[in-house]
Motif scaffolding. Structure first.
Motif, PDB file in Angstrom:
ATOM      1  N   PHE A   1       0.726  -1.220  -0.135  1.00 43.80           N
ATOM      2  CA  PHE A   1       0.035  -0.006   0.097  1.00 43.80           C
ATOM      3  C   PHE A   1       0.905   1.306   0.113  1.00 43.80           C
TER       4      PHE A   1
ATOM      5  N   GLU B   1     -13.340 -10.543  -0.085  1.00 45.57           N
ATOM      6  CA  GLU B   1     -12.156 -10.028   1.109  1.00 45.57           C
ATOM      7  C   GLU B   1     -11.068  -9.846   0.185  1.00 45.57           C
TER       8      GLU B   1
ATOM      9  N   GLU C   1     -11.351  -7.090  -2.489  1.00 46.97           N
ATOM     10  CA  GLU C   1     -11.327  -5.863  -1.653  1.00 46.97           C
ATOM     11  C   GLU C   1      -9.927  -5.391  -1.328  1.00 46.97           C
ATOM     12  N   TYR C   2      -9.160  -6.410  -0.925  1.00 51.44           N
ATOM     13  CA  TYR C   2      -7.782  -6.062  -0.589  1.00 51.44           C
ATOM     14  C   TYR C   2      -7.101  -5.454  -1.584  1.00 51.44           C
TER      15      TYR C   2
ATOM     16  N   ARG D   1      -8.143  -2.018  -2.657  1.00 52.08           N
ATOM     17  CA  ARG D   1      -7.556  -0.976  -1.731  1.00 52.08           C
ATOM     18  C   ARG D   1      -6.572  -0.230  -2.000  1.00 52.08           C
ATOM     19  N   HIS D   2      -5.484  -1.124  -2.881  1.00 51.94           N
ATOM     20  CA  HIS D   2      -4.474  -0.478  -3.238  1.00 51.94           C
ATOM     21  C   HIS D   2      -4.628   0.969  -4.018  1.00 51.94           C
ATOM     22  N   ASP D   3      -5.601   0.876  -4.707  1.00 48.74           N
ATOM     23  CA  ASP D   3      -5.900   2.227  -5.470  1.00 48.74           C
ATOM     24  C   ASP D   3      -5.105   2.428  -6.689  1.00 48.74           C
TER      25      ASP D   3
END
Length: 169
Positions: free
Chosen positions: A109, A140, A143-144, A147-149
């Motif tokens: 991240f 999940e 989503e993980y 979330r790094h975008d």
């Protein structure tokens, strides 16, 4: 094709060879952007740092798009990556708790945020279907990754494909 895991073919062994061919392509094709089709271009540190030296010596404003693993990216300073002209990187994020050594101890991240804050676009690559993925936790896992975008994201399916052996008759 090239001998299996851990084996590769170096088409350009040195930064000097690579610089020369890039200058030739720049002149003949009128380009200043290069996609390095190498599984882990920055892994060959001596070659990459010599290329950086030559880029700076000759005042080249090239843009490089590369594949790289997180641990290799972390072995360079952000300044070196920017000066080398890294503009886009395809990086394996794989998945939370993956056992890949290329991710050991790396906060992916934070790495993505740092690269992006210096103008380096990131294509994150995540494997779906790892040993620990189940119908209950697959959302999940996705989503993980999300979330790094990252600027782009690729989901690869880890799927066994049985081979059929053909014996001559």
């Amino acid at each position: 094709m090239f001998g299996g895991k851990g084996k590769w073919v170096d088409f350009y062994r040195t930064g000097d060879e690579l610089f020369d061919v890039m200058c030739q392509v720049e002149k003949e094709a009128d380009v200043c952007s290069f996609f390095m089709m190498d599984e882990n271009f920055l892994f060959h540190r001596k070659r990459a740092l010599r290329l950086l030296e030559l880029i700076e010596k000759h005042g080249k404003a090239w843009s490089l798009d590369v594949f790289s693993s997180a641990n290799v990216l972390r072995s360079y300073t952000i300044d070196q990556l920017v000066r080398l002209g890294i503009a886009w990187v395809w990086m394996g994020i794989e998945g939370r708790d993956s056992q890949y050594s290329k991710l050991a101890g790396i906060d992916t991240f934070a790495l993505v945020r740092e690269l992006q804050s210096h103008g380096i676009r990131v294509l994150g690559s995540t494997i779906i279907g790892l040993e620990n993925h189940t119908p209950e936790n697959i959302d999940e896992a996705i989503e993980y990754a999300v979330r790094h975008d990252t600027d782009f994201h690729q989901f690869m399916l880890y799927t066994p494909v049985p081979a059929r052996r053909c014996t001559p008759t």
